[in-house]
Scaffold this active site. Structure first.
Site, short mmCIF file in Angstrom:
data_model
loop_
_atom_site.label_atom_id
_atom_site.label_comp_id
_atom_site.label_asym_id
_atom_site.label_seq_id
_atom_site.Cartn_x
_atom_site.Cartn_y
_atom_site.Cartn_z
N ASP B 527 55.49 -9.61 35.22
CA ASP B 527 56.52 -8.55 34.52
C ASP B 527 58.13 -9.39 34.83
OD1 ASP B 527 58.21 -6.33 33.71
OD2 ASP B 527 58.98 -6.13 35.91
N GLU B 573 76.20 -4.37 33.16
CA GLU B 573 75.68 -3.23 32.93
C GLU B 573 73.84 -3.77 33.52
OE1 GLU B 573 77.61 -4.30 30.57
OE2 GLU B 573 76.67 -4.90 28.69
N HIS B 578 68.60 -3.72 36.92
CA HIS B 578 67.39 -4.90 37.66
C HIS B 578 68.15 -4.99 39.19
CE1 HIS B 578 70.04 -7.40 36.76
NE2 HIS B 578 70.52 -7.59 35.39
N HIS B 668 61.26 -1.82 39.09
CA HIS B 668 62.05 -2.33 38.67
C HIS B 668 62.65 -3.87 39.58
CE1 HIS B 668 62.86 -0.06 35.06
NE2 HIS B 668 63.85 1.11 35.64
N ASP B 673 56.79 -3.86 39.62
CA ASP B 673 56.40 -3.35 38.71
C ASP B 673 55.13 -4.06 38.24
OD1 ASP B 673 58.91 -1.79 38.46
OD2 ASP B 673 58.76 -2.49 36.36
#
Lengths: 123, 713
Positions: B527, B573, B578, B668, B673
């Site tokens: 991921d 943002e 993450h 995350h 993940d």
């Protein structure tokens, strides 16, 4: 009365030098070539100092040293251990068994003579 | 097929059939009546078309509503329930059917759920027993693992293709991991041993072993040297693992770091050479001088003094040489003796136990200080125990008190007892004794072993305290460093370092990869975390996490976890998603380092990601600048989930995880993940296989066909 030194060593090549050096220093000398002979001469010769080689046949220098220290009569006798082994454990063991000095071979002859003088003067 | 489309097709077909039937009935009826009535009827209906179309439309509407109700109350719920029943049966036993649709269908759902309860209970019982059996097996594996990981040598077992089946932490240290590789090592299960050791070396070793086997020779390990990852000199011993027909099935490599040993050997050689030359030279000078002096007694005093000076000078030089050698090399002469650094207290406690086994009372005297010695503890405790036997032999019912003190750079062990000391005769005999071990006799006398340890012992007779004393002195050493302690900690965690199923050689390695069964493949499930959703618009990769899945096992110890420093600043943002703060990235490698490392990590595997298209776009956009190509076969768990359960609405990671009963930790983060995705893949594979999607090729094909494949990012 001159002081007396017993040399205990089984190697004639070093005994020649030691004997000569000590005679030059004005001491009476006897030689023993093994442990038993050494103990006999300790009784008959009454030395003031023993030059004691550690590596001896049958009974090693440590044992002779221990034997000397176990006899109250011999308590005043100075013991110098001579050995080719220079390990810390050997020096510690020699001291623990009552040796007064520990000299490692090869040694400077002059230093040995000085040390003997010094120890016998102190008596 | 899409659900809405199917609905309209079925509905249109149904309504058309109804129209045809109606037209047929009308045609039959009109044929039964007379000419005038027929034309009268036609005329009547022609002037009032509403009379035909209104009922027709009303009828159509009624049919539409009835059909839709039938579909939504019966057909669709039953389809969903079928899948859900499957999910219960194959993936998540605690999954229950949602009660939905018509009354009968709801009742069916309740009935199925009742049965599901019973089924789950049954399965739990079964699972419980299975877990018990597995725990036992696991325990055995643990013993094996800790055995292997506790060895001071590195161990690698691989099959004849060079695939690694087992390794230990030490082997990993020796054969190592390249820097900035996300912690990934060259050594891993199912990885090739040839990545770390030259193929020719192994091949040659195999031939040698085969030859010895054919000659029916006693199997000796084949020895060779190789370089370690950080330049150490490694000595390898290669041993065959034989199958039941005595053919070589796999090989075991025992790896030892001999860098230091070789250095010591070299120094010793150097010492011997220099001593040899030095001694010869000095002795020749002395001999020449002595012989000249003795052969020519009448020489002048000046010459004679000069020659004597030579003798003196050379003798002093010889003394100096010996002193120097003892000083510098003393510690190296005993290097071959296998000694451990042991706490004196540990040594004494072991002795106490041994002595008690022999019926001798040994009691702790004064507190033993925290000092360490370097000893062969097995042999040394047996020597001490032998001494205790001697003491007890002379003094029955004796209690010996032990203590130890620090004396300069020596450890002094003291044993005291009331009674007779050991006589010098006894000690002398003891020194000449051979210590007997379990099966064989130690080939060295006690004196020789004491010498090896640089140890000395003597006995004092009872003095004023009426206690005889036995003294033993050893040189002290420094306590083991933190570095070696770290290794022990790593060893105690129990990662998946072995997989003996890999013993089965893969004969079909040359077959098309696409026809390999899904459960036989090696996957890298990964991921990425990114600064945004648009790689073409300048978004960058911030983190890559991956885990390997080999033979249906998730290898949690073989992961890739690397943060990547982006070129541009991280948008505020995106941090909320993450959680990667800019300061965490400060000392991280850039994509040009991280991507090739990841590429290396996933070589020869299938790439898997959830919504892989997204991650693959990022990879493919950056790969060109990094000089690598991600041309691996790719699978997508999002698509595979849709293939396996097409009637479920949601196929995002959280929904699937919940459906499959996968616990989510560290969502995350890239690695977190990746781990969830890997567990989902593990559960999906048997479902797919039961639906006839067995090979990689079939899985890819089914993925392509599913509805979700049309989504473009």
């Amino acid at each position: 009365m001159g002081k007396k030194i017993l040399i205990v060593d089984d190697e004639p090549n070093i005994v020649i030098s030691l004997e000569f050096l000590m005679q030059q220093g004005g001491y009476d000398i006897e030689i023993a070539r093994d442990g038993q002979e050494a103990l006999n001469k300790l009784g008959s010769f009454h030395p003031d100092l023993v030059l004691l080689d550690v590596m001896l046949p049958y009974m090693d220098g440590f044992e002779i040293c221990q034997a000397i220290r176990q006899k109250p009569d011999w308590n005043h006798i100075k013991v110098i251990l001579l050995t080719a082994k220079g390990r810390e454990v050997d020096i510690t063991k020699g001291t623990a068994l009552g040796a007064d000095a520990y000299v490692t071979k090869p040694f400077a002859t002059r230093e040995l003579v000085d040390k003997v003088h010094e120890m016998l003067e102190a008596v | 097929m899409r659900r809405a489309l199917a609905f309209w097709i079925y509905f249109a077909l149904g309504f058309l059939t109804f129209l045809v039937l109606l037209a047929g009935i009308i045609a039959l009826l009109t044929m039964q009546v007379e000419e005038e009535t027929r034309s009268g009827l036609v005329g009547y209906f022609s002037s009032n078309p509403a009379l035909i179309f209104v009922p027709l439309i009303l009828n159509g509407l009624a049919a539409f509503l009835a059909f839709r109700a039938f579909l939504s109350d019966y057909v669709l719920p039953i389809r969903r329930m079928t899948e859900e029943t499957n999910i219960h049966a194959m993936v998540n036993p605690s999954h229950r059917l949602k009660e939905q649709g018509g009354r009968q269908v709801r009742r069916l759902a309740v009935a199925v759920n009742d049965m599901a309860d019973k089924h789950e209970q049954l399965q739990n019982n079964f699972q419980h027993r299975l877990n018990e059996a597995r725990a036992k097996l696991e325990r055995e594996n643990e013993i094996l693992t800790s055995l292997v990981s506790g060895l001071s040598e590195g161990i690698v077992v691989c099959n004849l293709d060079g695939q690694i089946l087992l390794y230990n932490q030490r082997a990993r240290e020796y054969l190592g991991s390249p820097p900035q590789s996300g912690g990934a090592s060259q050594i891993g299960l199912n990885r090739s041993v040839y990545d770390s050791i030259d193929r020719d070396l192994i091949r040659h070793g195999l031939e040698t072993l085969k030859h010895r086997l054919q000659q029916h020779q006693h199997i000796l390990p084949h020895r060779f040297a190789a370089a370690g990852s950080s330049g150490q000199l490694l000595q390898m011993q290669m041993l065959p693992v034989l199958d039941d027909v005595k053919k070589i099935d796999a090989i075991v490599l025992v790896i030892k770091d001999v860098t230091e040993q070789v250095e010591i050997d070299n120094r010793r050689d150097l010492l011997l050479t220099s001593l040899n030359e030095g001694l010869r030279t000095s002795l020749s000078h002395i001999r020449a001088a002595v012989e000249t002096v003795t052969d020519y007694p009448a020489m002048e005093t000046k010459t004679r003094d000069a020659l004597l000076g030579v003798i003196l000078g050379e003798s002093q030089h010889l003394s100096g040489m010996i002193d120097q050698a003892t000083l510098e090399y003393a510690g190296h002469f005993k290097s071959r003796w296998s000694m451990d650094t042991v706490r004196v207290n540990t040594l004494l406690k072991t002795l106490q136990r041994l002595a008690e086994d022999g019926g001798i009372r040994l009691e702790a005297g004064e507190e033993v200080p925290e000092i360490w010695v370097k000893v062969d503890s097995y042999t040394m405790t047996r020597i001490l125990s032998r001494l205790m036997t001697s003491i007890a032999g002379d003094n029955p019912d004796v209690a010996v008190a032990y203590s130890a003190v620090r004396e300069n750079r020596l450890a002094h062990l003291i044993f005291q007892w009331p009674g007779n000391p050991l006589s010098s005769e006894q000690l002398k005999n003891l020194r000449q004794e051979f210590i007997s071990l379990e099966k064989e006799q130690n080939p060295f006398t006690i004196q020789e072993i004491l010498d090896r340890h640089d140890a000395e012992l003597w006995c004092n007779p009872a003095g004023s305290a009426q206690l005889a004393t036995l003294n033993i002195i050893f040189p002290l050493v420094n306590p083991p460093t933190a570095e070696s302690a770290r290794v022990t900690v790593l060893d105690s965690s129990r990662p998946e370092f072995y997989d003996f199923d890999l013993f089965r050689r893969q004969e079909d390695i040359d077959d098309d990869l696409l026809s390999r069964r899904l459960d036989s493949l090696t996957f890298t499930v990964f991921d990425t975390e990114t600064t945004g959703l648009d790689p073409a618009g300048g978004d960058e990769i911030l983190s890559i996490g991956a885990v390997r899945l080999v033979n249906g096992r998730l290898l949690r110890s073989e992961t890739f976890d690397q943060l990547v420093k982006p070129v541009k600043p991280v948008p505020r943002e995106s941090i909320e998603i993450h959680g990667i703060q800019p300061e965490m990235l400060r000392n991280q490698p850039g994509i040009e380092t991280a991507l090739p490392a990841f590429h290396h990590f996933c070589r020869d595997t299938i790439l898997v990601a959830h919504n892989a298209a997204f991650d693959m776009r990022f990879l493919s956009l950056f790969e060109r600048n990094c000089g690598v190509r991600f041309d691996h076969p790719v699978l997508d768990t999002l698509l595979l989930s849709a293939v396996a359960h097409p009637n479920q609405d949601r196929h995002n990671l959280d929904a699937i995880a919940e459906r499959f009963g996968v616990t989510i930790i560290g969502r995350h983060t890239a690695l977190g993940d990746a781990l969830v995705t890997a567990e989902i893949l593990l559960k999906l594979i048997p479902v797919l296989i039961s639906q006839g999607i067995k090979t990689l090729g079939q899985a890819q094909e089914a993925s392509r066909d599913t509805f979700y494949a049309r989504i473009k990012y």
